[in-house]
Each structure stands twice: as structure tokens, then as C-alpha cells.
Write an enzyme that holds these catalytic residues in place. Structure first.
Site, PDB file in Angstrom:
ATOM      1  CD1 TRP A 128       1.138  -0.871  -4.418  1.00 39.32           C
ATOM      2  CD2 TRP A 128       1.800   1.143  -5.075  1.00 39.32           C
ATOM      3  NE1 TRP A 128       1.502  -0.974  -5.734  1.00 39.32           N
ATOM      4  CE2 TRP A 128       1.905   0.263  -6.164  1.00 39.32           C
ATOM      5  CE3 TRP A 128       2.165   2.472  -5.250  1.00 39.32           C
ATOM      6  CZ2 TRP A 128       2.369   0.655  -7.413  1.00 39.32           C
ATOM      7  CZ3 TRP A 128       2.620   2.866  -6.494  1.00 39.32           C
ATOM      8  CH2 TRP A 128       2.730   1.964  -7.560  1.00 39.32           C
ATOM      9  CG  HIS A 129      -2.762   3.784   0.011  1.00 40.28           C
ATOM     10  ND1 HIS A 129      -3.744   4.625  -0.477  1.00 40.28           N
ATOM     11  CD2 HIS A 129      -1.604   4.179  -0.588  1.00 40.28           C
ATOM     12  CE1 HIS A 129      -3.198   5.485  -1.335  1.00 40.28           C
ATOM     13  NE2 HIS A 129      -1.896   5.225  -1.417  1.00 40.28           N
ATOM     14  CE1 TYR A 130       2.711  -2.594   2.961  1.00 39.94           C
ATOM     15  CE2 TYR A 130       1.956  -2.644   0.694  1.00 39.94           C
ATOM     16  CZ  TYR A 130       2.986  -2.597   1.606  1.00 39.94           C
ATOM     17  OH  TYR A 130       4.281  -2.552   1.173  1.00 39.94           O
TER      18      TYR A 130
END
Length: 586
Positions: A517-519
Site C-alpha cells: 500500500w505504499h504506491y
């Protein structure tokens, strides 16, 4: 049998568990939910309103930004498409955390989507943004990162400390996490840096946004810093378009208002008051910000015209540079009971991979039985014969799994996440609905550099699993090959599986890649915005969030995104003060 429910449920539960339940207690930071009189439903908003600042997105950057700007004498409006985190026990209470990612309702605070690469992901839709639905790991960016970006180091430090007064805590370290930490040190991820928010090579214990009572503290808590007389936050307010006009004598279009709709679909207008320093600021996240720029006419002209959007600025770099840090995982059944823990310990390697761990997976009974069945099946499949694991070891492994998942799966995971990444993709509009996630392609492992890092990271994970320090939390008769095969059978993404993934870490990385979830990317500094986060080619518009990043800061970006909101807010206030002072002198 239809396994679609199983895939969705398992993926949500699996990711939820990675960062699962840990109990903390309140220190001097309040555990009670703040009561904000200025937070209201958008259905109560007048048809037309005027503010000095309009912030689109009450997320991880938007909340600290709004709180900061409210102290400059100007009025601040925040438009958030989601609801309040304080009314949802699945968000506020860590014991219900799994339910957040399993929520598939149209108003889920963690809006699910699958990238065009076939990797499952989630997009925050809640006041507080990703900090309201994530794992809670808190760590700062490195000094090198801060210098490279060009931020003022003193102001950055002060902004981090401002955030940490409200949302950051030190977690207690229990047995599984202690063994994982000692395993990292044993295999050479040195030195031992103890507990620190700082980003340092070696092994460290990071911070968390969960207090000792198990209460989540999100970016929305930072609104307690706000001047309540100068700020309004509307919930369930979906912005459809930013409005632009041409001022006589100027060549650049100027942002002057937005169109948004409330929960009933009623259309509202919000305009900037007449002042050259007033601005609209996009803080809608790495997906929402480039998406809304495109919907408003700023983006690749050919793409906008295909959707019938009038081009305000032909800006081909909007939506480009999208990146997502790939994560790969080993699930490790434990012969001993393990605590249920968040990610607390991280190994920051010099080959640019982060190694993290978590423990205490607990599935509902039917799900555990299905997992056991799938594990028994893969152990008997001929596709995995290249492992050449002795039959007696495989038999013992089957018995082990049957026992472990009889009622509850006692296990831990160790994961690796690469820095960067070097591989990037792009974002394109799906339709004209801003609440629908656009098409996003991340191109995982397109660059060989990323694949090399993953292989090195997985080798380190395997070394930790085999370490003496970690030995009591793994079955001696369950070889690494069996753990690799287990991952290949689980529906953790929607990508094809290859038989060679069982014997090749390179193929394993490609086949089992997941999102952490670190886009980021899509509105990067120097491409779409300048160094003060002003959108190039227009006036009175900025973007302040993770879409401006080229790389993920630190091992987890949320601390830096919250810091960025505070940092840019202070910079804007300084600009406003200097402008007023200059006018008075003249």
C-alpha cells in the site's frame, strides 16, 4: 466450487493479519476520540460557499495541512469523500482491524481495487486517509532523502515532532518480534539501533500509531490543532471538478472553485474568496490527485479528449511515474503460541531492501480448514518435485499443518519490501466518476534492479527463518521449500503461477508479488508541480501528498506524508505573512 469469496476473504484476512492486533495503553496522549464541531456532513452545506483555502481530501496530508492553515487568519474548507473514522469501531479499535479490509461495501473506508498488473490493493476513503486503515507503522524518512528532496531540515524535524505529539507511540516488544529481531542481527543486518523513529541502516524497532489501549490515532486527530473558528470539514463530499478561469492580462488559467456532490448526489459549489494568495490544494492521494487533475482538464490532451474532457492544460506527465513498492512474503507456521503483533521490527539493509515481520494469524474456522486443504494438496503435487524434499519430511509437514490449522493458524510472516522502486507505470481514467478507481499499472519488476533487490531480500528472509534465534518459532520438519510452495498455492494476487517459481527466487518474486500500500507518483515534483508543490501551468493550485514522490520515504510513508502536510502548511503561512508585510511597507 466458486472460490471467488475465498480469494477476496483470504486476501483481506491475510493482509489484515500481517499488521494485526496489539494492545497498548494511553500515555499522556488522549485516547478519547476528539469532538470536532467543525466536522459536518456535506448534506448540510449551503449550495454556494466561499473560503480562502479549499483542500480536496481530508487524508494523511490534508488534515495536518488544514489544521496548520487555519492559524494564518484565513478560512479553510476541507472536502472529504469518506466518513468519520470515529464512528467506525473497525477503525478505532485494533481488535476489529481485520474487518476494515474485508469490508466490500460501496462506502468501505478501504476501497478495494486490483491494478492492471493483477495485484490486489486498497485506496483509503475516510477522514484521516490511509492512516485510518493501514498497519500503523511509524518511521521517518532518512536524512539523505530529506536533503535530496530539498526540504528545510529544521522545519522537517519540527513538523515530525508536531505530528508525533499526537499520533506516535513506542510498541512493547514480545517474544515473536524479539526472536525476529535477534534473527536479523544474527544474519548480519547490523547494527542494533533499538527503538527509534529515525531511518538507519541495521535493525530497529519502529513506532506505531496505536496506543497501549489498542486505539488508533490517525491524521484526523491532528485536526485538534486546528482553529475551530476558521475551519470547516465536510464529509461524504465528492469533488467532481476543479474550476478554472482566465484573468485578463494573464496567460495562465487560475483555479477559482470546485464542484462537489454530497451523499444524496446534490450538487454544491465552493469558491475561493478574491485574494491572489488564496488557493485550492489537492491532497487526494497518489490515485485521487492525478485522477482529479485529469477530470478537471489538466493531463495528457489526447487522453482527456477521448473522455470528452475540455483540455485546460495539455500536461502529458500527469498520471505518469506511478510506482508501488513490491512486497513478497513467507508464511511460517509456529509450533508455539505466538502473540498477535503489528509490524514492529524492521531490518534496513544496505542492498536497499526492508525486512519486516508480524505474528499471530487467526482465521475463522472454515477459512483455516480451506487453507489446510490447499496446503495438503500442494504437498502432493508433482509440479514441486524439483525440491526433492524427502517423502518422510513431506509426510511430517502434512501432519504439522493439519495440527496447526485444526482450529487456529498459529503463525508469523516475514516479508521483504524493496526501496524505490525503479519500475514505474501510469494511471488512466476509467470513466468520469471521481469515486471510481482509475486504471493503474505499476509494472512490478520491469526494471532488473528491482528484481535483484527482491532476490537479495528473500535470501535474507530465508536466512532469518533458518537462524538459531528464530528456531523455536518454526517447525524443524517443515523445509523452506515447503514454505515457498505454500505461498505459491495461496490466492494472494491475480497473477499466473509458474512451476519454476518453486525453485527460482526470481520467478517466486514475480509470481507472488503483493502490495504493501505504499504506491506513489502521478504528480511528481519537477514534472507536474514545482518545488513548492504548485501545479505547473496554472495559478492558485497545489498538490500536497504522496503523488508528488519519486520514491517512498523511509520504510513506511505515512509519517512523512503527515509531516509534509504540516511542512507545506507552514511554508504557505510564511509566504502569506511576507506578502502582507510587503504590502504594508509599500
Amino acid at each position: 466450487m466458486d472460490f471467488r469469496w475465498w480469494r477476496r476473504s483470504f486476501f483481506g484476512a491475510f493482509l489484515s493479519w500481517v499488521f494485526f492486533f496489539l494492545r497498548f495503553s494511553c500515555s499522556d496522549k488522549a485516547c478519547a476520540a476528539p469532538e470536532y464541531t467543525f466536522v459536518k456532513e456535506a448534506t448540510s452545506a449551503p449550495p454556494v460557499i466561499f473560503y480562502d483555502y479549499i483542500i480536496i481530501g481530508g487524508g494523511t496530508a490534508g488534515c495536518p495541512l488544514a489544521a496548520t492553515l487555519s492559524h494564518g487568519g484565513a478560512t479553510v474548507l476541507v472536502l472529504e469523500r469518506g466518513g468519520s473514522p470515529y464512528t467506525n469501531p473497525n477503525i478505532t479499535n485494533i481488535g476489529n482491524f481485520a474487518s476494515v479490509l474485508l469490508d466490500r461495501s460501496p462506502t468501505s473506508p478501504a476501497q478495494p481495487f486490483t491494478s492492471e498488473d493483477g495485484v490486489y490493493n486498497a485506496r483509503a476513503r475516510i477522514l484521516g486517509g490511509g492512516s485510518a486503515v493501514n498497519a500503523g507503522f511509524y518511521t521517518r524518512a532518512s536524512t539523505h532523502y530529506i536533503k535530496k528532496v530539498g526540504w528545510n531540515q529544521k522545519m522537517v524535524k519540527q513538523a515530525y515532532e508536531w505530528v508525533e505529539q499526537v499520533v506516535a507511540f513506542q510498541p512493547p516488544l514480545m517474544e515473536w518480534e524479539s526472536a525476529f529481531r535477534d534473527g536479523l542481527l544474527e544474519v548480519g543486518v547490523l547494527p542494533n539501533n533499538g527503538f527509534t523513529y529515525d531511518h538507519l541502516y541495521g535493525t530497529k524497532i519502529g513506532g506505531t500509531i496505536f496506543d497501549k489501549e489498542g486505539h488508533r490515532h490517525t491524521a484526523a486527530d491532528l485536526l485538534q490543532y486546528a482553529n475551530p473558528r476558521k475551519i470547516t470539514v465536510y464529509l461524504h463530499a465528492i469533488v467532481h471538478k476543479i474550476l478554472f478561469r482566465h484573468i485578463p492580462g494573464t496567460a495562465r488559467p487560475q483555479a477559482y472553485g470546485v464542484i462537489y456532490k454530497d451523499a444524496y448526489g446534490v450538487r454544491h459549489l465552493a469558491y475561493l474568496k478574491r485574494n491572489s494568495k488564496n488557493e485550492i490544494i489537492l491532497t487526494a492521494g497518489a490515485i485521487g490527485s492525478p485522477q482529479l487533475l485529469m477530470l478537471s482538464g489538466i493531463g495528457p490532451g489526447y487522453h482527456l479528449r477521448t473522455h470528452g474532457i475540455q483540455v485546460v492544460v495539455n500536461q502529458p506527465l500527469v498520471g505518469q511515474g506511478m510506482a508501488d513498492n513490491p512486497m513478497n512474503v513467507l508464511l511460517i507456521p509456529s509450533p508455539l503460541p505466538v502473540e498477535v503483533s503489528l509490524v514492529q521490527v524492521v531490518g534496513i539493509t544496505k542492498f536497499n531492501t526492508f525486512i519486516e515481520g508480524a505474528s499471530g494469524l487467526s482465521f475463522v474456522y472454515p477459512l483455516a480448514r480451506r487453507l489446510a486443504k490447499r496446503f495438503r494438496l500442494f504437498l502432493n503435487q508433482s509440479d514441486y518435485e524439483p525440491f526433492k524434499v524427502p517423502p518422510e519430511d513431506m509426510a511430517r509437514a502434512v501432519d504439522t499443518v493439519n495440527a496447526v490449522v485444526n482450529r487456529t493458524l498459529r503463525a508469523g510472516i516475514i516479508l521483504e519490501k524493496i526501496t524505490g522502486p525503479a519500475s514505474t507505470g501510469h494511471l488512466e481514467l476509467r470513466n468520469l466518476n471521481p469515486d471510481d478507481t482509475p486504471f493503474v499499472t505499476f509494472n512490478y519488476f520491469k526494471e532488473p534492479e528491482d528484481l535483484r533487490k527482491c532476490i537479495e531480500g528473500m535470501r535474507t528472509v530465508i536466512s532469518v527463518v533458518n537462524s538459531k534465534a528464530f528456531s523455536k518459532f518454526r517447525y524443524k520438519n517443515m523445509p523452506i521449500e515447503a514454505l515457498i510452495n505454500l505461498m505459491l498455492t495461496l490466492p494472494i494476487n491475480n497473477r499466473p503461477r509458474h512451476a519454476t517459481a518453486a525453485i527460482s527466487l526470481e520467478q517466486f518474486c514475480i509470481d507472488t508479488v503483493m502490495s504493501i500500500w505504499h504506491y506513489h507518483g502521478g504528480c511528481q515534483v519537477g514534472r507536474v508541480v514545482d518545488k513548492e508543490y504548485r501545479v505547473l501551468g496554472v495559478d492558485s493550485l497545489r498538490v500536497v501528498d504522496g503523488s508528488t514522490f519519486y520514491r517512498t520515504p523511509g520504510t513506511n510513508p505515512q509519517a512523512t506524508v503527515m509531516m509534509l502536510g504540516r511542512y507545506v502548511g507552514k511554508r504557505i503561512l510564511q509566504e502569506r505573512y511576507l506578502s502582507r508585510r510587503s504590502k504594508h511597507k509599500n
